[in-house]
Design a protein around this motif. Structure first.
Motif, PDB file in Angstrom:
ATOM      1  N   CYS A  13       0.786  -0.917   0.200  1.00  0.00           N
ATOM      2  CA  CYS A  13       0.141   0.036  -0.313  1.00  0.00           C
ATOM      3  C   CYS A  13       0.977   1.262  -0.284  1.00  0.00           C
ATOM      4  O   CYS A  13       1.108   2.131  -0.829  1.00  0.00           O
ATOM      5  N   ILE A  14       1.494   1.174   0.839  1.00  0.00           N
ATOM      6  CA  ILE A  14       2.743   2.705   1.109  1.00  0.00           C
ATOM      7  C   ILE A  14       3.498   2.585  -0.053  1.00  0.00           C
ATOM      8  O   ILE A  14       3.652   3.459  -0.461  1.00  0.00           O
ATOM      9  N   PRO A  30      -0.700   6.233  -4.236  1.00  0.00           N
ATOM     10  CA  PRO A  30      -0.226   6.717  -4.037  1.00  0.00           C
ATOM     11  C   PRO A  30      -1.204   8.506  -3.002  1.00  0.00           C
ATOM     12  O   PRO A  30      -0.633   8.801  -2.207  1.00  0.00           O
ATOM     13  N   ALA A  31      -2.525   6.887  -2.516  1.00  0.00           N
ATOM     14  CA  ALA A  31      -3.490   7.435  -1.613  1.00  0.00           C
ATOM     15  C   ALA A  31      -2.626   6.828  -0.226  1.00  0.00           C
ATOM     16  O   ALA A  31      -3.903   7.659   0.576  1.00  0.00           O
ATOM     17  N   CYS A  32      -2.111   6.397   0.050  1.00  0.00           N
ATOM     18  CA  CYS A  32      -2.142   6.412   1.387  1.00  0.00           C
ATOM     19  C   CYS A  32      -0.358   6.665   1.601  1.00  0.00           C
ATOM     20  O   CYS A  32       1.002   6.538   1.123  1.00  0.00           O
ATOM     21  N   HIS A  75       0.378   6.853   5.431  1.00  0.00           N
ATOM     22  CA  HIS A  75       0.753   6.512   6.869  1.00  0.00           C
ATOM     23  C   HIS A  75       0.621   5.079   6.535  1.00  0.00           C
ATOM     24  O   HIS A  75      -0.357   4.732   6.158  1.00  0.00           O
ATOM     25  N   TYR A  76       1.589   4.152   7.699  1.00  0.00           N
ATOM     26  CA  TYR A  76       1.473   3.120   7.805  1.00  0.00           C
ATOM     27  C   TYR A  76       0.245   2.468   8.589  1.00  0.00           C
ATOM     28  O   TYR A  76      -0.095   1.580   8.648  1.00  0.00           O
ATOM     29  N   THR A  77      -0.737   3.991   9.352  1.00  0.00           N
ATOM     30  CA  THR A  77      -1.457   2.924   9.940  1.00  0.00           C
ATOM     31  C   THR A  77      -2.832   3.157   9.185  1.00  0.00           C
ATOM     32  O   THR A  77      -4.040   2.772   9.842  1.00  0.00           O
ATOM     33  N   MET A  78      -2.972   3.477   7.574  1.00  0.00           N
ATOM     34  CA  MET A  78      -4.064   4.005   6.616  1.00  0.00           C
ATOM     35  C   MET A  78      -4.594   2.321   6.532  1.00  0.00           C
ATOM     36  O   MET A  78      -5.894   2.328   6.388  1.00  0.00           O
ATOM     37  N   PRO A  79      -3.536   1.972   6.108  1.00  0.00           N
ATOM     38  CA  PRO A  79      -4.255   0.583   5.703  1.00  0.00           C
ATOM     39  C   PRO A  79      -4.937  -0.714   6.199  1.00  0.00           C
ATOM     40  O   PRO A  79      -6.428  -0.979   6.572  1.00  0.00           O
ATOM     41  N   ASP A 133      -6.410  -2.492  -4.274  1.00  0.00           N
ATOM     42  CA  ASP A 133      -7.180  -0.434  -4.404  1.00  0.00           C
ATOM     43  C   ASP A 133      -8.706  -0.816  -4.158  1.00  0.00           C
ATOM     44  O   ASP A 133      -8.974  -1.091  -5.278  1.00  0.00           O
ATOM     45  N   HIS A 134      -8.941  -0.154  -3.132  1.00  0.00           N
ATOM     46  CA  HIS A 134     -10.691   0.275  -3.661  1.00  0.00           C
ATOM     47  C   HIS A 134     -11.091  -0.785  -2.795  1.00  0.00           C
ATOM     48  O   HIS A 134     -11.891  -0.924  -2.536  1.00  0.00           O
ATOM     49  N   ALA A 135     -11.330  -2.077  -3.977  1.00  0.00           N
ATOM     50  CA  ALA A 135     -11.172  -3.328  -3.848  1.00  0.00           C
ATOM     51  C   ALA A 135     -12.543  -3.765  -3.927  1.00  0.00           C
ATOM     52  O   ALA A 135     -13.136  -4.951  -3.975  1.00  0.00           O
ATOM     53  N   THR A 136     -13.705  -3.083  -3.915  1.00  0.00           N
ATOM     54  CA  THR A 136     -15.313  -2.472  -4.150  1.00  0.00           C
ATOM     55  C   THR A 136     -15.511  -3.841  -5.125  1.00  0.00           C
ATOM     56  O   THR A 136     -15.204  -3.835  -6.505  1.00  0.00           O
TER      57      THR A 136
END
Length: 262
Positions: free
Chosen positions: A85-86, A90-92, A94-98, A154-157
């Motif tokens: 993810c990192i 490009p929207a990630c 921070h490491y906590t975001m995922p 990414d997004h995953a839906t």
């Protein structure tokens, strides 16, 4: 970056976010700072996402903890997914975001626990997990499917991955991707995706086909035949249109098609 370094980054970020947004301090404390290791944060966060009246969060947390204690490789794969993810999204920032906010990442970690349950012969519980994952995240991964590490959803839906599908390491896929069967056949009937493959949004790969290492599948394509390594395919049905510029397009996340190697 190893597991301890990633976990240290997450804790450092959580402390900063607590000071920056005091209204969310209890959230960051419960999700990250209250736990001595990443496995604890995973168990807590995923249980809170997946719980239901039939399987409350406390019991789910115990199941996740059991899986991580029995198979530390699950946490290793999680760390590689965080780094994916990192490095690729490009929207990630921070490491906590995922861990806290990305439903593709969360669905993938829940699948990993479901797959572990399936391997232990606890198929009813694994299928229960699958159903809850689908309802919670709109991501449907059969617990028997085999997925590698370093995967970005990414997004995953709308992602669907069938029972006999195999996904190699360092694959990236976007929303609406299907790794499905073709016709009413039993047995080995789903795609096998090599390492480093990029599968763009809404691509449908159907049947017991092979996608070679470093291939690229264009958005909206319907892939009914095997794809050679380091080949870009596009269209309905998909046909070769060139070669990716990178040997591992999943890392570059370049969704252009055509012959990029010229």
């Amino acid at each position: 970056m190893d597991n301890s370094a990633v976990w240290a980054k997450m804790q450092e970020e959580a402390r900063v976010f607590c000071r920056a947004e005091p209204a969310l301090a209890s959230f960051y404390h419960a999700s990250v700072l209250a736990h001595p290791a990443l496995s604890g944060a995973l168990s807590y966060t995923l249980a809170e996402k997946l719980h239901s009246a039939d399987l409350p969060s406390l019991l789910l947390r115990q199941l996740f903890t059991e899986a991580y204690e029995a198979s530390p490789a699950l946490v290793d794969a999680c760390v590689r997914d965080v780094l994916a993810c990192i490095e690729r999204d490009p929207a990630c920032h921070h490491y906590t975001m995922p861990l806290l906010f990305f439903k593709g990442f969360q669905a993938l970690q829940c699948y990993r626990a479901a797959h572990w349950l399936w391997q232990q012969g606890r198929k009813a519980m694994a299928l229960f997990f699958q159903n809850q994952i689908a309802q919670t995240f709109d991501v449907d991964i059969h617990p028997a499917a085999r997925l590698g590490a370093g995967i970005l959803m990414d997004h995953a839906t709308g992602i669907v991955i069938g029972e006999t599908a195999v996904v190699g390491d360092d694959v990236s896929m976007l929303h609406g991707v299907t790794l499905g069967g073709s016709g009413y056949s039993k047995g080995d009937r789903h795609p096998k995706i090599g390492p480093g493959v990029l599968i763009s949004a809404q691509a449908k790969l159907l049947g017991n086909i092979t996608v070679g290492e470093g291939a690229k599948i264009a958005g909206g394509s319907v892939v009914l035949a095997s794809v050679p390594a380091h080949t870009t395919v596009a269209g309905v049905p998909a046909k070769p249109v060139g070669r990716p510029a990178s040997p591992a397009p999943a890392r570059e996340m370049n969704h252009h098609t055509g012959d990029e190697s010229a």
